[in-house]
Design an enzyme around this catalytic site. Structure first.
Site: not given
Ligand code: COA
Length: 160
Positions: A17, A128, A41, A91
């Protein structure tokens, strides 16, 4: 002035990140790191304030990066905060379908584009939830997450 938003749950933030935040910040005048909650989550290990403190410690209080909490729809936050573009790390091809869905939904709902950045080789296979799993087995984690989190995560997990 171009303003970008990199949103995620960051529970905990990883070196992957941090890399995407730094590279994303180079593409815009201001990058907002939006710490939100994914609907499916579990309750997070770290609070918003802790994530913010740990991220700021690593990002050296950079003036072009701001950290905000997001609640509700991402696109509403983006509108209210004058965001021009969404930035997401990719990724591997496994992320693609999910990321395309979100990018399309955000474009359809708010006309906002998403830029994808390829994750660095070293961090492409971590997440994560993998970090939380490793922490529950007492694995050393400084190669995966910044010091603020590697020093506290084992305690956090044991308090759960
Ligand atoms: N290095 C390490 N891990 C990475 C990474 C990187 N470069 N890129 C992504 N990841 C991982 C994260 O650790 C995370 O892992 P986990 O699933 O084990 O927690 C996963 O990839 C993706 O998660 P993240 O990037 O945190 O996004 P998310 O899918 O949890 O979405 C929001 C979070 C807040 C962006 C999303 O839920 C959101 O937009 N919510 C608001 C409500 C909304 O508008 N929803 C509709 C969206 S269209």
């Amino acid at each position: 002035m171009k303003k970008g938003l990199l949103a995620g749950t960051f529970d905990p933030p990883t070196w992957g990140h941090i890399e995407i935040i730094r590279r994303g910040a180079n593409l815009v005048d201001e990058l907002v790191v939006g710490i939100g909650k994914h609907a499916s989550k579990n309750s997070p290990l770290y609070t918003f304030e802790e994530k913010k403190e740990g991220l700021l410690e690593e990002l050296n209080q950079s003036s072009s990066i701001a950290i905000h909490q997001i609640s509700g729809l991402l696109i509403d936050f983006a509108r209210q905060n004058g965001i021009d573009v969404l930035i997401r790390g990719l990724r591997s091809h496994k992320d693609l379908e999910y990321e395309m869905q979100m990018a399309r939904a955000n474009f359809m709902l708010g006309g906002i584009e998403t830029i994808f950045l390829p994750a660095g080789e070293k961090t492409a296979l971590i997440s994560s939830s993998l970090i939380r799993e490793l922490a529950s087995h007492d694995a050393p984690l400084s190669d995966f997450i910044p010091p603020y989190f590697s020093k506290t995560i084992h305690q956090k997990i044991s308090e759960r």
